[in-house]
Design a protein around this motif. Structure first.
Motif, short mmCIF file in Angstrom:
data_model
loop_
_atom_site.label_atom_id
_atom_site.label_comp_id
_atom_site.label_asym_id
_atom_site.label_seq_id
_atom_site.Cartn_x
_atom_site.Cartn_y
_atom_site.Cartn_z
N THR A 264 0.96 -1.19 0.07
CA THR A 264 -0.13 -0.09 0.21
C THR A 264 0.72 1.35 -0.02
O THR A 264 0.72 2.44 -0.93
CB THR A 264 -0.94 0.27 1.34
N THR A 265 1.88 1.27 0.92
CA THR A 265 2.78 2.51 0.91
C THR A 265 3.56 2.76 -0.55
O THR A 265 3.60 3.88 -0.82
CB THR A 265 3.94 2.15 2.01
N LEU A 266 3.82 1.51 -1.13
CA LEU A 266 4.47 1.83 -2.37
C LEU A 266 3.75 2.31 -3.49
O LEU A 266 4.01 3.12 -4.45
CB LEU A 266 5.11 0.24 -2.96
N HIS A 267 2.52 2.00 -3.44
CA HIS A 267 1.40 2.49 -4.34
C HIS A 267 1.27 3.79 -4.19
O HIS A 267 1.08 4.71 -5.02
CB HIS A 267 -0.05 1.83 -4.12
N ILE A 286 15.56 5.49 -1.20
CA ILE A 286 16.02 4.62 -0.27
C ILE A 286 14.82 3.77 0.47
O ILE A 286 14.89 2.68 0.56
CB ILE A 286 16.76 5.18 0.97
N ILE A 287 13.89 4.67 0.74
CA ILE A 287 12.57 3.87 1.47
C ILE A 287 12.08 3.07 0.24
O ILE A 287 11.31 2.10 0.65
CB ILE A 287 11.56 4.93 1.82
N THR A 288 12.12 3.36 -0.94
CA THR A 288 11.25 2.57 -2.04
C THR A 288 12.21 1.21 -1.94
O THR A 288 11.42 0.29 -2.28
CB THR A 288 11.30 3.25 -3.40
N PHE A 289 13.54 1.27 -2.34
CA PHE A 289 14.32 0.31 -2.17
C PHE A 289 13.94 -0.77 -0.97
O PHE A 289 13.76 -2.01 -1.17
CB PHE A 289 15.72 0.49 -2.17
N TYR A 290 13.86 -0.28 0.10
CA TYR A 290 13.64 -0.90 1.32
C TYR A 290 12.10 -1.66 1.26
O TYR A 290 11.91 -3.15 1.41
CB TYR A 290 13.48 -0.11 2.75
N LEU A 291 11.19 -1.14 0.63
CA LEU A 291 9.65 -1.50 0.48
C LEU A 291 9.84 -2.85 -0.29
O LEU A 291 9.16 -3.77 -0.28
CB LEU A 291 8.83 -0.57 0.06
N LYS A 292 10.53 -2.50 -1.49
CA LYS A 292 10.49 -3.36 -2.56
C LYS A 292 11.47 -4.74 -2.28
O LYS A 292 10.98 -5.90 -2.57
CB LYS A 292 11.20 -2.97 -4.00
N SER A 293 12.26 -4.48 -1.52
CA SER A 293 13.18 -5.74 -0.57
C SER A 293 12.14 -6.39 0.16
O SER A 293 12.38 -7.74 0.30
CB SER A 293 14.44 -5.11 -0.05
N LEU A 294 11.45 -5.73 1.03
CA LEU A 294 10.53 -6.33 2.10
C LEU A 294 9.57 -7.26 1.23
O LEU A 294 9.11 -8.32 1.66
CB LEU A 294 10.04 -5.46 2.92
N ILE A 295 9.08 -6.69 0.08
CA ILE A 295 7.90 -7.38 -0.47
C ILE A 295 8.52 -8.77 -1.00
O ILE A 295 7.94 -9.54 -1.24
CB ILE A 295 7.42 -6.43 -1.61
N GLU A 296 9.66 -8.50 -1.58
CA GLU A 296 10.32 -9.79 -2.51
C GLU A 296 10.67 -10.93 -1.27
O GLU A 296 11.17 -11.87 -1.67
CB GLU A 296 11.33 -9.34 -3.17
#
Length: 452
Positions: A264-267, A286-296
């Motif tokens: 949701t945050t990434l959207h 940096i936040i976007t990278f963290y979120l994508k890593s978490l999701i994967e």
């Protein structure tokens, strides 16, 4: 030893799940070997218990209790033999590079110690002396060795506060930094002093220094613990409705819904990229990278500690590859257990952060062990942080050998040390008795910085 601690044989036994006590055994024939340490672990495959940690329910594997281990060499029971430790390390003082605690490290001294990526691997978390020595080393590396990126073994989202502060933000002051770091085992004052110095340095620097974290424990819900506070703090000045939207999402503490929260945050970020870029600057990437890593990533609490090193490597690589030019250097501040080139110390079957770094960056990566003889350390005792005197290392340790030599502050290359040395180590918690580990310097580190 030639296998570099790789597992060369495994076996197993099956214990039936019933109320009666069962005794069984497994016999494993090995080739000739010498034990530096012996560790056996048995884990119930499906048996778990639930534990509440930081308001998040976690499932943790139950370990089976083993009351007796017999090791035999033919008919001889190894358990009855007297333990014979290694002899005290030999030290040729002429091979030690003496350093002064009062004067700056020169460019020549730094070039002898450092590589493009230099990991300062502390043997003791929370050591005051090591903390101050690390701060001094980083300052001098910034001044004399083109260091533009400092990475530390703390969560990415937590250290965003520090990086924003050193970039000159008025939204974050030293009191906020102390609040953010108060429940961490790291000594706060050296970190605050370093941040203060970097903030002043960056005011006139043509290319600013970045100070970032490489750790992440997704299962602890760092989005709620750190990111929400960080965004609320920045938005007092930015006043962005898109930031408010993200904060409203970061309220979930259920570990099962962390990924949903990240998605949701990434959207929100994707739909409000221009506004958020203006409000957050490079932090948004940096936040976007963290979120994508978490999701994967598969978020699980079972053995999550052992996945940290690979995660730290991926995080460090992201920062190095995106924030540094080829002629710029990086200093990493973390525990030797992670920084060395082989495995998490004491856990030979889990590769270390340094293993992945060395495999990827080769000769550009160097691990320098930082050790101290007598000091206090800040660490957990139960659930509370306490500063206590460290147990003095035994006389056969490298620390004791350095101390007897009269060296106050110095560096020695690993190639000048014995094939196997013993060092004192301590992690996040105080121990009732001293913990000492054996390492192979020539295979695991570039050298040792002794701080006394």
């Amino acid at each position: 030893m030639n296998q570099k601690m790789d597992i060369f044989k495994t076996d197993s036994i099956l214990l039936q799940n019933n109320d009666k006590f069962e005794e069984d055994f497994v016999e494993i024939n090995t080739k000739d070997l010498c034990f530096l340490f012996f560790k056996l672990q048995a884990v119930g495959k499906d048996s778990t218990y639930t534990n509440n940690f930081s308001s998040v329910k976690t499932s943790i594997p139950q370990e089976i209790s083993i009351n007796r281990i017999e090791l035999q060499n033919g008919n001889m029971n190894i358990n009855t033999l007297q333990f014979q430790d290694i002899k005290a390390s030999t030290l040729d003082k002429s091979k030690v590079l003496p350093l002064s605690s009062d004067t700056l490290l020169t460019e020549k001294q730094l070039s002898h110690i450092s590589k493009r990526i230099t990991a300062l691997g502390e043997t003791v978390h929370g050591s005051g002396k090591i903390g101050w020595a690390t701060t001094k080393f980083i300052k001098l590396s910034v001044l004399n060795n083109q260091t533009k990126l400092i990475l530390t073994e703390l969560p990415i989202l937590q250290i965003l506060f520090f990086n924003k502060y050193i970039q000159g933000s008025n939204s974050i002051d030293e009191d906020k930094l102390k609040e953010v770091i108060k429940m961490n085992i790291r000594e706060a004052e050296p970190m605050i002093e370093l941040s203060r110095w970097l903030r002043n340095y960056n005011k006139t620097a043509v290319e600013k220094v970045n100070y970032l974290g490489i750790d992440c424990r997704y299962e602890r819900n760092e989005l709620d613990f750190f990111l929400k506070d960080y965004l609320q703090t920045l938005n007092k000045e930015a006043r962005s409705s898109a930031v408010d939207s993200i904060v409203s999402v970061l309220q979930i503490r259920d570990v099962e819904k962390i990924k949903d929260m990240a998605v949701t945050t990434l959207h929100i970020i994707e739909n409000n990229e221009k506004e958020l870029s203006s409000a957050l600057g490079k932090d948004l990437a940096i936040i976007t990278f963290y979120l994508k890593s978490l999701i994967e990533t598969e978020i699980k609490n079972e053995n999550s500690y052992y996945e940290r090193d690979y995660r730290m490597f991926k995080n460090a690589s992201f920062f190095i590859d995106n924030l540094c030019k080829p002629n710029q250097t990086i200093v990493v501040d973390c525990h030797l257990g992670h920084a060395n080139y082989m495995n998490i110390i004491n856990i030979p079957y889990h590769k270390s952060f340094g293993y992945y770094m060395k495999k990827t960056y080769g000769e550009e990566y160097a691990c320098i062990a930082q050790t101290v003889y007598q000091d206090t350390a800040k660490a957990f005792l139960g659930n509370e942080l306490e500063r206590r005197e460290l147990h003095l290392p035994s006389q056969t340790t490298l620390e004791a050998v350095f101390s007897k030599s009269g060296i106050k502050y110095g560096y020695i290359d690993a190639k000048e040390l014995d094939d196997i040395v013993k060092i004192r180590t301590q992690g996040a918690g105080h121990r009732r008795s001293i913990n000492e580990d054996y390492i192979k310097p020539k295979d695991q580190i570039q050298g040792v910085l002794f701080i006394n």
